[in-house]
Design an enzyme around this catalytic site. Structure first.
Site, PDB file in Angstrom:
ATOM      1  N   ASN A  10      48.699  46.658  39.228  1.00 13.33           N
ATOM      2  CA  ASN A  10      47.332  45.882  39.128  1.00 13.33           C
ATOM      3  C   ASN A  10      47.829  44.389  38.467  1.00 13.33           C
ATOM      4  O   ASN A  10      47.759  44.332  37.420  1.00 13.33           O
ATOM      5  CB  ASN A  10      46.239  46.499  38.639  1.00 13.33           C
ATOM      6  CG  ASN A  10      44.981  45.884  38.646  1.00 13.33           C
ATOM      7  OD1 ASN A  10      45.039  44.592  38.391  1.00 13.33           O
ATOM      8  ND2 ASN A  10      43.851  46.535  38.635  1.00 13.33           N
ATOM      9  N   GLU A  37      44.105  44.127  42.964  1.00  9.76           N
ATOM     10  CA  GLU A  37      43.210  42.925  42.484  1.00  9.76           C
ATOM     11  C   GLU A  37      43.843  41.701  42.188  1.00  9.76           C
ATOM     12  O   GLU A  37      43.875  40.960  41.529  1.00  9.76           O
ATOM     13  CB  GLU A  37      42.981  43.277  40.666  1.00  9.76           C
ATOM     14  CG  GLU A  37      41.389  42.915  40.434  1.00  9.76           C
ATOM     15  CD  GLU A  37      41.239  43.463  39.035  1.00  9.76           C
ATOM     16  OE1 GLU A  37      40.013  42.984  38.764  1.00  9.76           O
ATOM     17  OE2 GLU A  37      41.599  44.174  38.577  1.00  9.76           O
ATOM     18  N   TYR A 108      42.433  50.136  45.517  1.00 11.85           N
ATOM     19  CA  TYR A 108      41.818  49.609  44.157  1.00 11.85           C
ATOM     20  C   TYR A 108      40.511  50.197  44.198  1.00 11.85           C
ATOM     21  O   TYR A 108      39.647  49.767  44.684  1.00 11.85           O
ATOM     22  CB  TYR A 108      41.876  48.031  44.098  1.00 11.85           C
ATOM     23  CG  TYR A 108      41.167  47.674  42.903  1.00 11.85           C
ATOM     24  CD1 TYR A 108      41.431  48.183  41.924  1.00 11.85           C
ATOM     25  CD2 TYR A 108      40.342  46.358  42.929  1.00 11.85           C
ATOM     26  CE1 TYR A 108      40.663  47.692  40.543  1.00 11.85           C
ATOM     27  CE2 TYR A 108      39.745  45.819  41.974  1.00 11.85           C
ATOM     28  CZ  TYR A 108      39.873  46.393  40.729  1.00 11.85           C
ATOM     29  OH  TYR A 108      39.236  46.049  39.595  1.00 11.85           O
ATOM     30  N   ASP A 149      45.689  51.482  41.640  1.00 15.04           N
ATOM     31  CA  ASP A 149      44.815  51.435  40.355  1.00 15.04           C
ATOM     32  C   ASP A 149      43.869  52.362  40.777  1.00 15.04           C
ATOM     33  O   ASP A 149      42.621  51.914  41.417  1.00 15.04           O
ATOM     34  CB  ASP A 149      44.482  50.145  39.847  1.00 15.04           C
ATOM     35  CG  ASP A 149      43.410  50.240  38.819  1.00 15.04           C
ATOM     36  OD1 ASP A 149      43.106  51.389  38.304  1.00 15.04           O
ATOM     37  OD2 ASP A 149      42.842  49.060  38.414  1.00 15.04           O
ATOM     38  N   ASN A 151      41.884  54.152  38.688  1.00 20.54           N
ATOM     39  CA  ASN A 151      40.802  53.962  37.650  1.00 20.54           C
ATOM     40  C   ASN A 151      40.394  55.370  37.033  1.00 20.54           C
ATOM     41  O   ASN A 151      39.016  55.417  36.892  1.00 20.54           O
ATOM     42  CB  ASN A 151      39.934  53.229  38.103  1.00 20.54           C
ATOM     43  CG  ASN A 151      39.799  51.732  37.596  1.00 20.54           C
ATOM     44  OD1 ASN A 151      40.036  51.568  36.401  1.00 20.54           O
ATOM     45  ND2 ASN A 151      39.323  50.687  38.469  1.00 20.54           N
ATOM     46  N   ASP A 250      46.338  43.078  32.734  1.00 20.66           N
ATOM     47  CA  ASP A 250      45.754  44.167  31.608  1.00 20.66           C
ATOM     48  C   ASP A 250      46.638  45.401  31.904  1.00 20.66           C
ATOM     49  O   ASP A 250      46.565  46.335  31.374  1.00 20.66           O
ATOM     50  CB  ASP A 250      44.415  44.236  31.360  1.00 20.66           C
ATOM     51  CG  ASP A 250      43.604  44.370  32.660  1.00 20.66           C
ATOM     52  OD1 ASP A 250      44.286  44.068  33.694  1.00 20.66           O
ATOM     53  OD2 ASP A 250      42.413  44.189  32.578  1.00 20.66           O
ATOM     54  N   HIS A 251      47.130  45.424  33.229  1.00 18.30           N
ATOM     55  CA  HIS A 251      48.015  46.640  33.454  1.00 18.30           C
ATOM     56  C   HIS A 251      49.471  46.375  33.647  1.00 18.30           C
ATOM     57  O   HIS A 251      49.749  45.134  33.582  1.00 18.30           O
ATOM     58  CB  HIS A 251      47.526  47.070  34.989  1.00 18.30           C
ATOM     59  CG  HIS A 251      46.092  47.431  35.369  1.00 18.30           C
ATOM     60  ND1 HIS A 251      45.795  48.735  35.514  1.00 18.30           N
ATOM     61  CD2 HIS A 251      44.848  46.913  35.163  1.00 18.30           C
ATOM     62  CE1 HIS A 251      44.669  48.958  35.722  1.00 18.30           C
ATOM     63  NE2 HIS A 251      44.011  47.948  35.445  1.00 18.30           N
TER      64      HIS A 251
END
Length: 265
Positions: A10, A37, A108, A149, A151, A250-251
């Site tokens: 991501n 993303e 995603y 991702d 999640n 952030d990933h």
């Protein structure tokens, strides 16, 4: 045949993260990378940068939000950009390709916001519909990799503070239960299969001070594979290097290595 290396990442904005991504591609040289993303319209996707790096690209973009792409060292044999499902196709969150006899589904999954928000029910529905699409097109004996991702942190080992985070989106009991139900069709969480006791994360929140240094992370990015790919798997690991670079996502990437000659058992 040499081992086949697949990855998911991501990037949280492909144009903003392009230097980090290109540096990582040069270091790891995966054969296939699923990106999530990407946050750009189709016309703004930096295809030439990946071509120069030795990768073919297919992508499905959306202005400012979402977006998925697949980079590969050889053109995929088949591409599915529309699942024929109103939820899976309503945003740029789903892209599937077939390469080297393996179907790769890149998703995603929506974050879900909070358990009392309609976005949470939408997230659960997205997961169920993706699982249903896979089950309607394949069997557990077909080589299938569902990655991206996703999640969901499935187990207490997958979040930095399971007691405090229990019930939060991403580590909610309903999500974890659904994750296990999805696996029961015939999918294996490859990282956890190969590393049953290892506490390793793929996401560290920007909003938490020094989250990487303090290892305040979540394991949200996954490689879910059918039985043939379990047999063929040689490794599955998190590469934290990109998360420590300037202006990171952030990933960070999750990588798997397969010996495809073992697919037949």
């Amino acid at each position: 045949m040499t081992d086949w290396k697949a990855a998911t990442f991501n990037v949280n904005g492909i144009r903003a993260r392009l230097p980090v991504l290109l540096e990582w591609l040069d270091a790891q040289r995966p054969h296939l990378v699923c990106l999530q993303e990407i946050k750009c319209q189709d016309k703004d996707f930096p295809e030439s940068a990946f071509s120069e790096a030795g990768y073919r690209a297919v992508w499905k973009g959306q202005k400012s939000f979402n977006g998925v792409a697949v980079l590969s060292t050889e053109p995929p044999d088949q591409v599915v950009s529309e699942a024929g499902d109103e939820i899976l196709d309503s945003e740029a969150r789903f892209l599937a390709v077939k390469t080297r006899g393996v179907w790769v589904i890149n998703t995603y999954v929506p974050q879900g916001r909070s358990p009392d928000d309609p976005a949470f029910a939408y997230k659960l529905d997205f997961l169920k519909r993706t699982a249903r699409w896979i089950a309607s097109h394949f069997t557990p004996e077909d080589p299938v990799l569902w990655t991206g991702d996703i999640n969901v942190a499935p187990d207490p080992l997958d979040v930095f503070d399971p007691q405090r985070l229990d019930g939060k989106v991403g580590f909610h009991p309903e999500e974890r239960k659904l994750f296990q139900e999805i696996l029961s069709w015939g999918l294996t969480d490859l990282f956890r299969h190969l590393h049953p006791e290892e506490k390793q994360f793929t996401f560290w929140d920007y909003r938490l001070p020094r989250s990487v240094q303090r290892n305040l992370g979540w394991r949200l990015d996954h490689m879910l594979v059918t039985r043939p790919l379990v047999r063929a798997a040689r490794d599955c690991f998190v590469d934290t290097a990109p998360r420590t670079r300037p202006k990171p996502s952030d990933h960070t990437p999750l990588v798997a290595v397969f010996h495809l000659e073992d697919l037949a058992g």
